[in-house]
Design a protein around this motif. Structure first.
Motif, short mmCIF file in Angstrom:
data_model
loop_
_atom_site.label_atom_id
_atom_site.label_comp_id
_atom_site.label_asym_id
_atom_site.label_seq_id
_atom_site.Cartn_x
_atom_site.Cartn_y
_atom_site.Cartn_z
N ILE A 296 107.18 23.65 -42.90
CA ILE A 296 106.33 24.15 -41.81
C ILE A 296 107.16 24.37 -40.55
N ASP A 297 106.99 25.54 -39.95
CA ASP A 297 107.67 25.85 -38.69
C ASP A 297 106.79 25.43 -37.51
N TYR A 298 105.53 25.86 -37.53
CA TYR A 298 104.57 25.45 -36.50
C TYR A 298 103.16 25.77 -37.00
N TYR A 299 102.16 25.38 -36.20
CA TYR A 299 100.76 25.66 -36.54
C TYR A 299 100.19 26.69 -35.58
N ASP A 300 99.46 27.66 -36.12
CA ASP A 300 98.77 28.66 -35.31
C ASP A 300 97.30 28.24 -35.22
N ARG A 301 96.91 27.72 -34.06
CA ARG A 301 95.55 27.19 -33.89
C ARG A 301 94.57 28.32 -33.55
N TYR A 302 93.32 28.15 -34.00
CA TYR A 302 92.30 29.17 -33.72
C TYR A 302 90.93 28.51 -33.65
N PHE A 303 89.95 29.22 -33.08
CA PHE A 303 88.57 28.72 -33.02
C PHE A 303 87.82 29.15 -34.28
N PRO A 304 87.00 28.27 -34.81
CA PRO A 304 86.30 28.60 -36.06
C PRO A 304 85.13 29.55 -35.84
N THR A 305 84.69 30.16 -36.93
CA THR A 305 83.47 30.97 -36.89
C THR A 305 82.31 30.10 -37.33
N PHE A 306 81.28 30.05 -36.51
CA PHE A 306 80.18 29.12 -36.77
C PHE A 306 79.18 29.66 -37.80
N SER A 307 79.47 30.84 -38.33
CA SER A 307 78.62 31.38 -39.39
C SER A 307 79.05 30.85 -40.76
N SER A 308 80.15 30.11 -40.79
CA SER A 308 80.69 29.61 -42.05
C SER A 308 80.19 28.20 -42.34
N ALA A 309 79.76 27.98 -43.59
CA ALA A 309 79.31 26.64 -44.00
C ALA A 309 80.47 25.65 -43.94
N GLU A 310 81.68 26.13 -44.20
CA GLU A 310 82.88 25.28 -44.14
C GLU A 310 83.07 24.70 -42.74
N THR A 311 82.79 25.51 -41.71
CA THR A 311 82.92 25.05 -40.33
C THR A 311 81.96 23.91 -40.04
N TRP A 312 80.71 24.07 -40.46
CA TRP A 312 79.71 23.03 -40.20
C TRP A 312 80.00 21.75 -40.98
N LEU A 313 80.58 21.91 -42.16
CA LEU A 313 80.96 20.72 -42.93
C LEU A 313 82.11 20.00 -42.23
N ALA A 314 83.04 20.77 -41.65
CA ALA A 314 84.14 20.17 -40.89
C ALA A 314 83.61 19.43 -39.66
N ILE A 315 82.61 20.04 -38.98
CA ILE A 315 82.00 19.38 -37.81
C ILE A 315 81.31 18.08 -38.24
N PHE A 316 80.69 18.10 -39.42
CA PHE A 316 80.08 16.88 -39.97
C PHE A 316 81.14 15.79 -40.13
#
Length: 341
Positions: A296-316
């Motif tokens: 790994i060289d570095y991480y490219d951070r981004y904001f999630p899309t709240f229309s995704s079920a994966e995002t809400w599971l991560a928030i859980f």
């Protein structure tokens, strides 16, 4: 004198060591936060301070019982036992979970750090302009470290020793991840993957009395690296604990305020939504480590899309992480007893 501990206390201390060991393994997470939230941070620092010239004299004079009591050996040995158990159990489980459920693992750790910030802050009743200034300094330092770009791998033994001194900071300084620091130095794979595997392979060879590794220059070099790294870690552990012991004794409120800020600033390191950017060679191909994994060289951070079920599971899982820390902290406070000296 050492504290009188019940059998339950000893088991809990081993479990705390296990949690510290697991936290230290994950880039961006600090074992020092575990010590801070679990309520044994000051005892941990003051115990490490006892590894000094007097302890050395007791050791060379063969006064092992006195050395054990002087260094708070019961506490340190149980904690280290937990860390060793963690290395061969929980750390392996974490490796599997990060490989298959990376987003949810990062989300859980993100929640744990938020829970840690809340828990530490609510008991800090000395808020003033001075303490807020130190919180602000801590935040700036944490954020600055979060967004530094990694250097190239360097196996110069003096630099490896320095990596050991700084990398061990994750055990003693809450919010500063030793693993993440090693990534920034470009030596995470060399020191925590390649050299550790070389040591493991060498021990396996010695068990079956196979000494052919002596003729393997790459293996010998990696063994030199891990030996120097270990020496640097020990030196860093002792010197940093003495420094932290001093500032805790003379500037406790300022130190705690800076730690709160530093942990807050380190949230950027464990931000769950990020994409790995791998190091490339001159041909544009991904550079692989000795295990065949991309470096790994570095991480490219981004904001999630709240229309995704994966995002809400991560928030859980963020809330799960918060509840884990607050639940453990509540249990620790409920069962806290005055120390018997």
């Amino acid at each position: 004198m050492q504290q009188t501990r019940t059998f339950t206390d000893k088991v809990l201390l081993v479990l705390k060591g296990l949690a510290m060991g697991a936290a230290n393994k994950v880039p961006g997470v600090s074992g020092g936060v575990v010590a801070f939230v679990a309520g044994f941070y000051e005892e941990f620092i003051y115990s490490l301070q006892k590894i000094n010239y007097k302890a050395f004299i007791l050791l060379i004079n063969g006064r092992f019982r006195s050395l054990y009591h002087y260094t708070n050996g019961k506490f340190l040995s149980l904690l280290i036992l937990g860390m060793l158990i963690s290395y061969f159990s929980v750390s392996k489980l974490l490796d599997y979970l990060i490989l298959h459920y990376e987003l949810y693992v990062w989300a859980s750790f993100f929640g744990m750090i938020i829970g840690s910030i809340y828990y530490i802050s609510k008991d800090f009743d000395e808020w003033s302009k001075r303490s807020l200034f130190f919180v602000f300094l801590g935040i700036i330092a944490g954020v600055a470290i979060s967004f530094l770009e990694p250097a190239k791998e360097n196996d110069n033994l003096w630099f490896v020793f320095f990596c050991g001194m700084v990398g061990v900071s994750g055990m003693t300084l809450p919010g500063l991840s030793g693993s993440f620091i090693l990534i920034l130095f470009g030596n995470y794979v060399l020191l925590l993957v390649d050299s550790v595997n070389a040591l493991y392979d060498t021990l396996a060879d010695l068990v079956v009395l196979d000494f052919n590794f002596i003729n393997n220059p790459d293996r010998i070099r990696l063994l030199e690296v891990i030996l120097v790294f270990g020496a640097g870690s020990l030196a860093g552990l002792v010197t940093l604990s003495h420094f932290l012991g001093y500032v805790l004794k003379h500037y406790k409120k300022d130190t705690f305020a800076a730690i709160i800020g530093f942990i807050t600033g380190s949230l950027g390191v464990v931000w769950p939504w990020k994409e790995k950017i791998f190091k490339l060679n001159q041909n544009g191909e991904i550079i692989l480590d000795s295990q065949g994994n991309g470096v790994i060289d570095y991480y490219d951070r981004y904001f999630p899309t709240f229309s995704s079920a994966e995002t809400w599971l991560a928030i859980f899982f963020i809330f799960v992480g918060i509840l884990i820390v607050l639940g453990l902290a509540w249990y620790e406070k409920k069962n806290q007893k005055p120390a018997t000296r």
